[in-house]
Design a protein around this motif. Structure first.
Motif, PDB file in Angstrom:
ATOM      1  N   GLU A  62       0.841  -1.208   0.000  1.00  0.00           N
ATOM      2  CA  GLU A  62       0.000   0.000   0.000  1.00  0.00           C
ATOM      3  C   GLU A  62       0.873   1.253   0.000  1.00  0.00           C
ATOM      4  O   GLU A  62       0.626   2.199  -0.736  1.00  0.00           O
ATOM      5  N   LYS A  63       1.929   1.234   0.829  1.00  0.00           N
ATOM      6  CA  LYS A  63       2.816   2.406   0.932  1.00  0.00           C
ATOM      7  C   LYS A  63       3.592   2.633  -0.362  1.00  0.00           C
ATOM      8  O   LYS A  63       3.815   3.768  -0.769  1.00  0.00           O
ATOM      9  N   GLN A  64       4.023   1.529  -1.006  1.00  0.00           N
ATOM     10  CA  GLN A  64       4.894   1.651  -2.196  1.00  0.00           C
ATOM     11  C   GLN A  64       4.119   1.682  -3.510  1.00  0.00           C
ATOM     12  O   GLN A  64       4.715   1.612  -4.593  1.00  0.00           O
ATOM     13  N   LEU A  65       2.807   1.760  -3.432  1.00  0.00           N
ATOM     14  CA  LEU A  65       1.961   1.607  -4.624  1.00  0.00           C
ATOM     15  C   LEU A  65       2.363   2.537  -5.770  1.00  0.00           C
ATOM     16  O   LEU A  65       2.291   2.161  -6.946  1.00  0.00           O
ATOM     17  N   GLY A  66       2.800   3.738  -5.420  1.00  0.00           N
ATOM     18  CA  GLY A  66       3.157   4.727  -6.435  1.00  0.00           C
ATOM     19  C   GLY A  66       4.398   4.398  -7.243  1.00  0.00           C
ATOM     20  O   GLY A  66       4.700   5.061  -8.226  1.00  0.00           O
ATOM     21  N   THR A  67       5.116   3.331  -6.857  1.00  0.00           N
ATOM     22  CA  THR A  67       6.359   3.010  -7.567  1.00  0.00           C
ATOM     23  C   THR A  67       6.146   2.000  -8.694  1.00  0.00           C
ATOM     24  O   THR A  67       7.091   1.666  -9.401  1.00  0.00           O
ATOM     25  N   PHE A  68       4.916   1.500  -8.847  1.00  0.00           N
ATOM     26  CA  PHE A  68       4.681   0.461  -9.856  1.00  0.00           C
ATOM     27  C   PHE A  68       4.011   1.034 -11.108  1.00  0.00           C
ATOM     28  O   PHE A  68       3.185   1.944 -11.007  1.00  0.00           O
ATOM     29  N   SER A  69       4.376   0.482 -12.272  1.00  0.00           N
ATOM     30  CA  SER A  69       3.699   0.918 -13.503  1.00  0.00           C
ATOM     31  C   SER A  69       2.491   0.042 -13.814  1.00  0.00           C
ATOM     32  O   SER A  69       1.575   0.465 -14.511  1.00  0.00           O
ATOM     33  N   VAL A  70       2.504  -1.185 -13.299  1.00  0.00           N
ATOM     34  CA  VAL A  70       1.393  -2.115 -13.563  1.00  0.00           C
ATOM     35  C   VAL A  70       1.030  -2.830 -12.251  1.00  0.00           C
ATOM     36  O   VAL A  70       1.918  -3.348 -11.566  1.00  0.00           O
ATOM     37  N   VAL A  71      -0.254  -2.838 -11.900  1.00  0.00           N
ATOM     38  CA  VAL A  71      -0.733  -3.534 -10.692  1.00  0.00           C
ATOM     39  C   VAL A  71      -1.746  -4.593 -11.132  1.00  0.00           C
ATOM     40  O   VAL A  71      -2.710  -4.279 -11.837  1.00  0.00           O
ATOM     41  N   ILE A  72      -1.499  -5.828 -10.728  1.00  0.00           N
ATOM     42  CA  ILE A  72      -2.353  -6.942 -11.178  1.00  0.00           C
ATOM     43  C   ILE A  72      -3.026  -7.583  -9.967  1.00  0.00           C
ATOM     44  O   ILE A  72      -2.346  -8.130  -9.085  1.00  0.00           O
ATOM     45  N   GLN A  73      -4.333  -7.548  -9.929  1.00  0.00           N
ATOM     46  CA  GLN A  73      -5.124  -8.087  -8.815  1.00  0.00           C
ATOM     47  C   GLN A  73      -5.547  -9.507  -9.187  1.00  0.00           C
ATOM     48  O   GLN A  73      -6.361  -9.689 -10.090  1.00  0.00           O
ATOM     49  N   THR A  74      -4.979 -10.514  -8.504  1.00  0.00           N
ATOM     50  CA  THR A  74      -5.283 -11.909  -8.868  1.00  0.00           C
ATOM     51  C   THR A  74      -6.019 -12.670  -7.778  1.00  0.00           C
ATOM     52  O   THR A  74      -6.229 -13.870  -7.908  1.00  0.00           O
ATOM     53  N   THR A  75      -6.366 -12.015  -6.656  1.00  0.00           N
ATOM     54  CA  THR A  75      -7.049 -12.757  -5.592  1.00  0.00           C
ATOM     55  C   THR A  75      -8.539 -12.903  -5.925  1.00  0.00           C
ATOM     56  O   THR A  75      -9.036 -12.299  -6.879  1.00  0.00           O
ATOM     57  N   SER A  76      -9.227 -13.674  -5.119  1.00  0.00           N
ATOM     58  CA  SER A  76     -10.670 -13.833  -5.348  1.00  0.00           C
ATOM     59  C   SER A  76     -11.474 -12.746  -4.625  1.00  0.00           C
ATOM     60  O   SER A  76     -12.699 -12.787  -4.622  1.00  0.00           O
ATOM     61  N   VAL A  77     -10.782 -11.770  -4.029  1.00  0.00           N
ATOM     62  CA  VAL A  77     -11.484 -10.673  -3.339  1.00  0.00           C
ATOM     63  C   VAL A  77     -12.165  -9.782  -4.392  1.00  0.00           C
ATOM     64  O   VAL A  77     -11.509  -9.239  -5.273  1.00  0.00           O
ATOM     65  N   GLY A  78     -13.493  -9.678  -4.268  1.00  0.00           N
ATOM     66  CA  GLY A  78     -14.261  -8.953  -5.283  1.00  0.00           C
ATOM     67  C   GLY A  78     -15.318  -9.847  -5.913  1.00  0.00           C
ATOM     68  O   GLY A  78     -16.264  -9.392  -6.535  1.00  0.00           O
TER      69      GLY A  78
END
Ligand code: ATR
Length: 269
Positions: free
Chosen positions: A173-189
């Motif tokens: 959460e703290k380092q989120l701004g350092t990534f160019s691509v974020v991939i959500q693979t959990t079943s949350v949602g």
């Protein structure tokens, strides 16, 4: 008639039957594709009986790893992943494949062809995550950080690649701004967790590519919040279509029309 199916739990949300039946009809193949809910508790007892009746099947949450002991062999990529989403009966032997990873990359390329200079955060370390992680490492080779509720599973997943990092959810959460691509693979949602988020997006940078492999609902709360932060978002539909098309080819030897598959899914959503 070729008997195909998708197994999982939950499974009611899966549109694999609609997608594959459309492809089967379009090519006039003598096959049927059904959905089969398996018991989480009694999977190991149920699966051999189920397999006796089948020619091939897809595997989804939470059985992509638990299916492996029931197979006679794995293709090299599935072996590396340690996760199987496609099972094919070949000369009376059961062979496991993983089409999630390549399917994901083909889908993502529709909005953002992944580049070795991308910095990627993967949320989750389950079966789907493994396919995606190994496809990224083998085909693109960019740096990946993995965060997961159970940190140990993320550590195991990246153990072949010491250059990669495991983050706790709060570190991610703290380092989120350092990534160019974020991939959500959990079943949350999915289903009962429709209103939950796997991590908070306060630090997300505008223009980050954010993808969620869930396609039903079309926009998870995670993608909605990412969109509010002006991220470039993609849901799981492109991955779903491409992994399905790759699986279809393995069962039938024919290339299906992905546009027909997509229309069938959209009509059912
Ligand atoms: P799949 O084969 O579809 O990937 P899986 O192997 O059961 O399914 O993996 C599910 C993923 O979603 C895991 O990363 C899991 O986290 P854990 O390894 O900690 O179990 C994650 N997940 C599932 N429910 C979750 C929840 N309520 N909160 C956070 N993560 C969750």
């Amino acid at each position: 008639m070729k008997k195909l199916a998708v197994i999982g739990n939950p499974i009611a949300h899966s549109l694999s039957p609609e997608m594959h039946r459309a492809a089967i009809r379009a090519l006039s193949i003598d096959a049927d594709y059904t959905r089969q809910k398996m018991s989480v508790e009694h999977f190991e007892t149920e699966i051999p009986l189920f397999m006796e009746k089948m020619d091939g099947f897809n595997v989804t949450v939470p059985f992509k790893e638990r299916i492996i002991p029931f197979l006679d062999g794995l293709d090299e990529f599935a072996e590396n992943c340690g996760a199987v989403n496609t099972v094919v009966r070949e000369n009376s032997k059961w062979i496991g494949y993983n089409t999630d990873g390549l399917g994901y990359l083909l889908g993502l390329a529709e909005i953002h062809p992944l580049h070795p200079n991308d910095t990627v955060l993967i949320i989750g370390a389950g079966g789907a995550s493994k396919g995606i992680y190994f496809a990224i490492k083998e085909k693109i080779g960019c740096h990946v950080a993995v965060t997961n509720r159970t940190v140990m599973k993320a550590k195991e997943m990246i153990s072949d690649y010491p250059e990669d990092a495991v983050l706790t959810i709060s570190e991610a959460e703290k380092q989120l701004g350092t990534f160019s691509v974020v991939i959500q693979t959990t079943s949350v949602g999915l289903m009962k967790t429709a209103n939950e988020m796997p991590l908070a997006l306060d630090n997300l940078r505008q223009g980050t590519v954010v993808s969620d492999i869930i396609y039903n609902p079309k926009q998870t709360r995670f993608l909605k919040e990412a969109s509010k932060k002006q991220a470039i978002i993609q849901n799981g539909l492109p991955m779903f279509i491409h992994q399905g098309a790759l699986a279809f080819e393995k069962w039938t030897g024919q290339k299906p029309d992905t546009e027909i598959m997509k229309q069938a899914v959209l009509a059912s959503l």
